[in-house]
Each structure stands twice: as structure tokens, then as C-alpha cells.
Design a protein around this motif. Sequence first.
Motif, PDB file in Angstrom:
ATOM      1  N   THR A   1       2.612  29.465  28.088  1.00 52.19           N
ATOM      2  CA  THR A   1       2.540  30.825  28.357  1.00 52.19           C
ATOM      3  C   THR A   1       1.712  31.338  27.343  1.00 52.19           C
ATOM      4  O   THR A   1       1.660  31.093  26.039  1.00 52.19           O
TER       5      THR A   1
ATOM      6  N   ASN B   1      -1.438  37.663  28.723  1.00 52.72           N
ATOM      7  CA  ASN B   1      -2.194  38.035  30.179  1.00 52.72           C
ATOM      8  C   ASN B   1      -3.701  38.215  29.677  1.00 52.72           C
ATOM      9  O   ASN B   1      -4.043  39.423  28.852  1.00 52.72           O
TER      10      ASN B   1
ATOM     11  N   VAL C   1      -2.895  24.249  33.114  1.00 48.07           N
ATOM     12  CA  VAL C   1      -1.900  24.673  34.244  1.00 48.07           C
ATOM     13  C   VAL C   1      -1.576  23.243  34.821  1.00 48.07           C
ATOM     14  O   VAL C   1      -2.314  22.454  34.965  1.00 48.07           O
TER      15      VAL C   1
ATOM     16  N   LEU D   1       3.978  26.040  41.048  1.00 51.30           N
ATOM     17  CA  LEU D   1       3.786  25.989  39.505  1.00 51.30           C
ATOM     18  C   LEU D   1       4.733  25.422  38.661  1.00 51.30           C
ATOM     19  O   LEU D   1       5.882  25.664  39.033  1.00 51.30           O
TER      20      LEU D   1
ATOM     21  N   ARG E   1       6.526  25.683  35.761  1.00 50.05           N
ATOM     22  CA  ARG E   1       6.556  26.407  34.484  1.00 50.05           C
ATOM     23  C   ARG E   1       6.911  25.630  33.071  1.00 50.05           C
ATOM     24  O   ARG E   1       6.138  26.147  31.969  1.00 50.05           O
TER      25      ARG E   1
ATOM     26  N   ASP F   1      -0.826  36.491  37.067  1.00 49.49           N
ATOM     27  CA  ASP F   1       0.194  35.652  37.872  1.00 49.49           C
ATOM     28  C   ASP F   1       0.477  36.531  39.178  1.00 49.49           C
ATOM     29  O   ASP F   1       0.086  36.163  40.388  1.00 49.49           O
TER      30      ASP F   1
ATOM     31  N   PHE G   1      -3.701  29.745  33.215  1.00 52.07           N
ATOM     32  CA  PHE G   1      -4.349  29.167  34.516  1.00 52.07           C
ATOM     33  C   PHE G   1      -5.658  28.228  33.936  1.00 52.07           C
ATOM     34  O   PHE G   1      -6.011  27.988  35.162  1.00 52.07           O
TER      35      PHE G   1
ATOM     36  N   VAL H   1       1.996  35.106  30.574  1.00 54.64           N
ATOM     37  CA  VAL H   1       1.590  34.702  31.844  1.00 54.64           C
ATOM     38  C   VAL H   1       1.343  33.126  31.680  1.00 54.64           C
ATOM     39  O   VAL H   1       1.230  32.620  30.812  1.00 54.64           O
ATOM     40  N   PRO H   2       1.364  32.391  32.955  1.00 50.46           N
ATOM     41  CA  PRO H   2       1.131  30.995  32.780  1.00 50.46           C
ATOM     42  C   PRO H   2      -0.451  30.731  32.284  1.00 50.46           C
ATOM     43  O   PRO H   2      -1.448  31.540  32.718  1.00 50.46           O
TER      44      PRO H   2
END
Lengths: 284, 553
Positions: free
Chosen positions: A33, A36, A18, A26, A28, A125, A13, A10-11
Motif C-alpha cells: 500500500t 495515492n 502489483v 488484485l 491485496r 484504485d 500499481f 492505494v495499491p
Amino acid sequence: MRTVTLTKGVPDFREGQVSFDEDGHLERGDTPTVMNPNDEPALRASLQAKVRNGGTASVMSMGPPGYGDVLREAMESVYADDLYLLSDREMAAADTWATAITVATGIQNMDEEPDLVFAGFKTADGETGHTGPQTAWCLDWPLVTHVVALDVDTEAGTLRAKRLVEGDADEIETVEAPLPAFVVTDPEFEPSYRRAEHRLTHKDLREETRQRAGEHEDHMTVWDHSDLNLDPDFIGLDGSPTIVSGVDPIPKAPAERDATMVDPSDPEEMAGVVDEMSRFAGGD
Amino acid sequence: MTEHEHYEAVVVGAGPGGAAAAATLAANDVETLVLERGVDAGSKNVSGGLLFAEEDAPYTIGDLFPEFRDAASERPVTESYIHNVAGDKVHTIDLDRVHHEGTAWCDSVLRRRMDSWLAERVHELTRETGGGLLTEVRANGLLRENGEIVGVTCDELDPIRADVVVAADGVNSELARDAGLMDYAEPDEYFQGVKAVVDLPDGAIEERFDVPEGKGASHLFAGDLFDGVRGGGFLYTNEDTLSIGTVFHLDSLAEERAEPHELLDSLLTHPLLAQWVDGDDDEVEYSAKLVPDSKRAAHPSPHEDRLLLVGDAAGQMQAQGPIIKGMNHAVSAGGLAAEAFVESRTRGNVTAGELYEQKLHREGVMDDLRPTRYRASSAVTEHDAVERLTDAVVDSPLGRVGLRALEGTVQRLFNSPFVLGTIPDTKTSYVTIPRVLAEELGERIEGESDVEPPSLADRIGDLTYDTDIGNPHIEVVDESYEASGTAVTACPVSAEGFGGGCYRSETVQSNGDEERVVSLDTQPCVECGTCAVVAETDWEHPRGGKGVEFREG
């Protein structure tokens, strides 16, 4: 005992990592990355099963080839034996439904059927919390969610789990299920190693994995849709019934205090700051 | 109820005593589990510290771990001096003979580095036997069946049965207490040491101490620089730091209401030390430890059922006058305890505990720890009236003439292990003789120190803690100032008028009366155990991995 843990890249955050464009979308490409964060408890649960019940632990993810690094991170934290990456352009832009079909097929495609599949309770995300339960539904396995503690009895072929009810830590129920089963861990999940033997095994595995994680690609299997014998119409964007009709940026909360912007290289403006602050110096 | 987990041997504590026991057990194929409460071995451990390897010792750390000196110690200490101080006058005596007598080698050590290295070796050795070493596990008591000790209980693990339990869990041993072998009753059974580790620039040790490359020195201090509190100071050279500390009799520290950190500061800022330490050198760690005085505290029979006590847990810390030897005795005792267990299994008619006790006596460990000649002389010399009399005599013109006449002999006397072992624990030997020696024979020190020691608040602030929030490991049982007020001064991280320490004194109003009480916040605790002795407390170690974490130790 064989377990599979599902994880997703996931990005990142976290503040400073971010990045968003002017419209609040976003970026990307500029956002790293990471694994999660909610998958960590799932990985801890699978490690507990490996340490306490023996056997092998696998980690599976669906995503672009760059997810190899996420899997490497997962391997390090769970001392995984092998990694599976489901990666194919046809799988891209899938919603939770298409993802569940793909992942469930990946699990069924393994040489040996796992006894337990673990998933985190939602992704950072999408935040739907659907993919795990939908995958369990595809597999037609018993599903236990919000798990905070787990015991597996391999001889009896059952698991016993403590789960949070209605998200309140004071309400915990204990359930039993036959294996194979699908377990969604709660962020509050705590592994338990009450025997010295468990902790010694844990220490051995850490040593072993340090080496394995360095060459994680040797332990990684990559499958595309043809390896899984999946019809492209039922996976990826084409297989996703979810329609995103629009995205509304959440407006910034109004500041509660007035802010004055000061150029720190301008001595006059800085002198103003000192004047302003000096009123509060001296304690009165 | 499931079966308890079982190991042939459980060793509690991964210091030198535990490491020696575990390595010896493993060498004899005994399945051995080692439990260490620190986040890493050495993270809870503090020493002065010089580690001696004595020629006649049954076990030395170097024999048990051949790469020890290269990998885990700081510097071989080849020079040793004692400085007798009176104001700015100093009389220095070379302790070369007593330092080397019977000593194969002597290295300075820092415990985090040393013990964590040992623990890695011990884990490798014990893992081969089916056991291993675990950190962050606190053994909190003894497992008993039908009244007999059969294993240990832990905070983090279910109870474990063992054929032998070696308690090497330090001066505040919870297992020794649980067995009723040791208690926290008498301050005169302990010393308290505090230490600052000071960082030095590269090459500074050779330059400032005038020692050969890679070698080190030991400097001891006695006299009037500690406000009459019975004890002394030390300075040892490490690889690129100095260990500078003070050690006092706990009863004296308590009676004088002295603040240990201030006494340490008196040493750090004394002009004599200005040649070795300057104001630019950084103090990197402040630490403290309780030291059992083996002359009074060494247990003559340190075992019960399957439990054997080793090292500080058994009070095995020898103060040979100003020279303190502890780790070497812990290593000997650890090896002997292991040996005793192995032998008891083949012999059958004698317990490991009985064999261990016999070995401690036969190998001369007990006589080092509790010399008979000390017992004979202390009965007379430590009597209050005798002390006052000798103190007055030494300080009188006649006594001074006598000491001056002794000039040539003083060095020889200070270098006699026999005389040092007989020295009574009185103010005369710790303070008056060194002071009068300095006044009569000493030279004036030129210059001043520019060292500004950190405040107690900064020292605490620089330490690393993982606080077990909501679960304090010490409780004050009697909070009246009469019962527990001594802790406010004697605790090395507390002080009168300082709000950021463990113990504070407060005046509270109740029903119109004013009462002076003490309150406790365990967050800054360095786990030395002082308050357990001088105050009315319920004292335990924090859970595994919690509490203070020493980086140097």
C-alpha cells in the motif's frame, strides 16, 4: 491559517509491485500500500499554504490502522504538524458517498475549523474523482477543482486560483472564492515560492519535520465512528448506495509479433537464437 | 507592485569567497542571504585543487571555519615537485622551499565535498541573522533604481534589494558583466584547466607516493609533453583519489587549435606517471574550468555602487609560476569585502566599495595578484621578437652549456617566489627551458604506462546533467567558422570530428556556395566559459539546479 489534506492509501500499481490472481483480481495481501500518487500535488499545495501563509497543516485519511505508514509518508512530504486517521471496521468497504460523509464529519470534529481542505483529483484504485467534491458538498463549502496555481489572502479571507478548463493546458481561468474553501488540485499543480523568505522557511520546516516524521505516531489522532458520533447505518458498506454488479477483466491486447519461448539453460535452443540473430549482425 | 524583499547583504555564490564573506557578515550580525545556483554548493565548482593558507593573509578558511581541515579537505600536502620533461627524459626539482614559504598549511580539496560542507555552516551562521543560504537560485543580473545598483534579479525569485551585494559568482560572473566591470574579451586573460579525478585502492597513496600516513604530495609537469602549448600539468593526492590535470593559456590553446582532453591524455599516459597510476584505476570524473590570470585580469577597483566583486569574479587568481593560488585569495577578498561593508555603515563618509579596494591594497592581496615587477619585465620579454630570440638562445649549444652550469642554481631559482612572479608567459619559460633542462640534466624513465584514458564520449557519458530542455543557456551569435570555429577544439567537451560534444563544424551548401559553420548543442556543457571567450556567443549560466552536476569537482 489551518489546512487539512485528504489522502488515501492505494495499491502500488507500478510494474513489479502489483500482483493479480488468475482471475485478474488484485491480490491485496501481496501488493504494498502506498500513498495515492495524485495526492502529491494536494500535499504540495498545502505545504505552499503553510510556508507562505504560516499556520498548521494536517493530513487526514480513512482506512485500516496500517495506513499509519501512508500518513507518515504524507507527513514527510508536506512537513505536516499532525495526522488524523479515521479507522473503524464499521467504516470499511465504503463507496465515495459514505466516505465523503465520514471524512466531512472528521473535518468538522477537529478542534478548530480549517480554512482550506485539499484533495487530489482522483485515486489510483477507484478513479472516480467523486470523493473530494462530495466531501465539499457535505461541508457546504465552495469547491474549486483542477487547480494548477494558488494564492491565499488571509487578511481578505479569500483564495485566488488558476484552474484548467476542459483539461487543456492552454485554457486556464482564474477564480476567487471565500474561505473556508475546498480545493482539488490538478496533477499539473505547481507550488510557487518567489520570495527568498519562503524558501528559507521551507528549508527550516524540512529540518523540523525530519525529526517529527520519525515519531509520527505521537502526532497521530485515531477516531472511530463513536468518536465522530456517526450512525453505522450511514457509513461503510451499509451506508454505500453503490452496487458493484460484476467485474470484467480487460482482455490482454493481442501481441503484434510472434513470440517463441526459449529455455536459456538449453544450449540447443540458445544456439537457435544465435543463428536467428546472426542474420542481422554485420549491418545488412 | 509589491515591495521588493530586502536583506542587508546578498552574497551570490557559495564557493570559498562567498562563504568567507557570508561568515564574516554573519559574525557582525549583518542579515545575510546567500544564493547558490547549483543543486548543492560545490556541484558547479572545479579546482585543481590545492588550498593554501598563507601566514600573512588577512583571512584563512581555517580561521573562519575551525573544523574545516578535519571535515572538508582531503590531505595536507607536504611535498611538492616539478618535473621537467623531454620525451622520456625527466629532470625533477624539489619545490619544498617555495611550497612552504609563507604557507601556514596547504591541503588538497575536492570542491563538492568542501563547498557543500561550507554551505551547511554558512546556512547555520546566516540563518541566525534572519537570512540563510539557498541553493538552486541563479542571480541573473543587477537590480537598478535610477541607474544605481540596489540589488539582484534572479530566475527563480522576485528581485531582491540589498545594502550590499557581494558577487562571488565565479570566473563567468554574470553580475560583474552586468556592472560592466568584466568582459569576455581577451583569451590571454585566462587559463583553461581540465582535470580527471582517478580513484585509487585503499592505502595506494601512501604506498605509491611514499608519503607519511595521511599526508599528500603535489607534482607539477612542464616541458614537451603538450605539443608546444603554453602551460603545464599537475597531480595532487586526495583522500583516496588523485586529481590529475592540465592548465594552459587560453590564447595558446586557441592558436594551436589544441584539444584539451588530448593534452590531458598525454599527461595521463606519460611513462613518468606509471609509478602512480595504473590501467586498473578508474577515472571517476572529467571536469574543466576557466581560470582568470590575475596578472592581466584582476580588477584593480572591483566594485560599483553597492556591488563588490570577490574571487574569480574579480579575476583574483594568482599563477605564481607553476603554482596556482586562487581559493586563498577569494577567502581573503570575501572577508575584506564583508569587513568593508560593516565599517562603511559606522563611518558613513566612505562607501563599502572604496574601503574594500583600500583593504585589498593595504593587505597586500593586490600586490600578490598584480605584481609590479611582472608588469615591468613582461613589457620586454613577452614581445614576439624577444621571445624568438631567447627561445633560440636557450636552445643553442651556448644556452645549453649555461643551463648545465646552472645545475646547482636551478633548484634555487625555481624555489624563488620572486623569480616565479617575474616569469614571462612565453613559450621559453613554459616549454623550452623545461625541455632543455630535461635533455641536458634529466634521467631516462624506464617502463611504459598502461593507462587507457576514457574517450571524450565516455567522459561526457559519466557526468550527471539535469538538462533544461528547450532552454539552452548559450547561443552562437556568429556561426561562421572564422568567428566561432575555435570553440570546436578549445571547448573541453568538443573536438574536431566528434559529433557528441557541444560544438561541431559543418559544411553547408547555400546558393551554390559552400560555407563552413559551427553548430552548438549545450547538453554536454560543463559551464567552463571557454566558448564565451574564444567564440561569438551569448553566454549565460543555466537556471538554478540545471546543467552539469559535478560529484567531485
